[in-house]
Design an enzyme around this catalytic site. Sequence first.
Site, mmCIF file in Angstrom:
data_model
loop_
_atom_site.group_PDB
_atom_site.id
_atom_site.type_symbol
_atom_site.label_atom_id
_atom_site.label_comp_id
_atom_site.label_asym_id
_atom_site.label_seq_id
_atom_site.Cartn_x
_atom_site.Cartn_y
_atom_site.Cartn_z
ATOM 1 N N HIS A 140 0.851 -1.190 0.000
ATOM 2 C CA HIS A 140 0.000 0.000 0.000
ATOM 3 C C HIS A 140 0.886 1.239 0.000
ATOM 4 O O HIS A 140 1.630 1.495 0.950
ATOM 5 C CB HIS A 140 -0.894 -0.004 1.238
ATOM 6 N N SER A 157 -3.641 5.383 5.676
ATOM 7 C CA SER A 157 -4.649 5.925 4.771
ATOM 8 C C SER A 157 -5.033 7.338 5.200
ATOM 9 O O SER A 157 -5.221 7.607 6.386
ATOM 10 C CB SER A 157 -5.884 5.030 4.760
ATOM 11 N N GLY A 160 -1.994 11.586 3.057
ATOM 12 C CA GLY A 160 -1.658 12.511 1.981
ATOM 13 C C GLY A 160 -0.685 11.982 0.950
ATOM 14 O O GLY A 160 -0.024 12.773 0.265
ATOM 15 N N LYS A 161 -0.609 10.680 0.791
ATOM 16 C CA LYS A 161 0.344 10.091 -0.160
ATOM 17 C C LYS A 161 0.013 10.487 -1.610
ATOM 18 O O LYS A 161 0.879 10.942 -2.354
ATOM 19 C CB LYS A 161 0.342 8.568 -0.017
ATOM 20 N N ASP A 179 -1.697 3.958 -4.849
ATOM 21 C CA ASP A 179 -2.516 3.178 -3.928
ATOM 22 C C ASP A 179 -1.988 1.759 -3.717
ATOM 23 O O ASP A 179 -1.817 1.319 -2.582
ATOM 24 C CB ASP A 179 -3.975 3.134 -4.380
ATOM 25 N N GLU A 204 -6.247 8.108 -7.325
ATOM 26 C CA GLU A 204 -7.465 8.461 -6.605
ATOM 27 C C GLU A 204 -7.154 9.639 -5.680
ATOM 28 O O GLU A 204 -6.292 9.544 -4.811
ATOM 29 C CB GLU A 204 -7.990 7.290 -5.777
ATOM 30 N N ARG A 245 16.812 14.145 13.080
ATOM 31 C CA ARG A 245 17.019 15.546 12.727
ATOM 32 C C ARG A 245 18.349 15.790 12.028
ATOM 33 O O ARG A 245 18.529 16.796 11.355
ATOM 34 C CB ARG A 245 16.944 16.414 13.993
#
Length: 335
Positions: A140, A157, A160-161, A179, A204, A245
Site C-alpha cells: 500500500h 490511509s 496525503g500520499k 494506492d 485516486e 534531525r
Amino acid sequence: MADSVTIRELVKNTRLTVYYGEEYLDDRRITTPDISRPGLEMTGYFNYYPPERIQLLGITETSFSKKMSHEELLMIMRKMADPKTPCFVVSTGIEPPAELIQAATEQHIPVLGSKQTSSRILSNMSIYLSGVLAKRQSIHGVLVDIYGLGVLITGDSGVGKSETALELIRRGHRLIADDRVDVYQQDEQTLVGEAPKILNHLMEIRGIGIIDVMNLFGAGAVRSQAKIQLIVHLQNWTPDAQFDRLGNADDERQIFDVQVPMISIPVKTGRNLAIIIESAAMNFRARSMGYDATKTFDDNLNSLIQENSKRDEAAEAANEAKTTDDSASATKGKD
C-alpha cells in the site's frame, strides 16, 4: 505473479524469429525462467535433462552436431523434444539443423531463432521471464520516479500520499503506481515496482475521484515500472514522536530479500511534503555518489570544537602566565 508465459509473448518481448511452429505459439507455455544449454545432452547424457526449460542451442552445440550422423542426431533431438519442452531457440543467426525441425515437428514444439549471440539472447530471455514469472507482493503506497530515482511513499490511509504524489507530478516527476504497488525481486539487490493493470496511470484523489495522469499531464508523466531505491514513510506528527534531525539514522525496510533504505517524515499542517520528498531524493542520490551532508556537518562541528579548545587552552595559558608575573612583581615589591 503469472503462472506461465506463452511462446508468443516470449517472441514478442525478446524479438525472436519463428522458424517453425507459428500455430503452436499460443499453446506452448513457459513455467520457469531457467534456460538450458544442452551440451551434455548432445553427447547422449540425459540423466539430468530439464525438459520443462527453454532449450538454447548456440555455435558450440550446432558445431558439435555437424560431426554426428543423421541417425545419431535425430535420436538426440527426439530425446530433447520432450512433450514438456516449451520451445527450442537457435542463436547467432544459425540455421536450425533439419533433424531438430523434424523432431520438433513430431511433438509440435516451436523452433525459434535470433541473430544475437547465445549470451545476449540468454540474458534477454532470463530478464524477461524472471520479471514476468517472479513472485509479487502488493504494498500500500505510491511509487514515483523522482529524477530517475524510484521512491516508494508509504503511510496510513488519509495521510496525503496521493496528494503529495500529484504535486510531484506537477513538478515534472513521473507516476508509476498509486494506492497499490506490485513489487517483485529482480535479483539479489534489486526490487522493481509496477502498477496493477487495473490501476495503470490512474490516481485516486479524495474529493475529486479517479484521474487519468497520462491524459491530464501527458505521456511524460508516467512510467510502467521502476526500481525501488528509497522508501519515504509519511507519519502524522505528534509532540512525543521522535524523528531523525541530523540524518544519522539508517532505517531500512526488508522486502523479499532486499533491504531498502527508509526515512520517516512528519506530516504537519503547513509543510510542503512534495518539496521535502524531492529534497530527500536528491540528498539520497548525493549520498550514493559519495557526498554526505551529515558527515560534512560533523566535520565542521569537530573543527569548531578543536578551534575553541585551542583558543581556551591559549587563554588559560595566558592567564597562568599573567598570574605568575603578578606574583613575581608582588614579591619583588615587598623586597
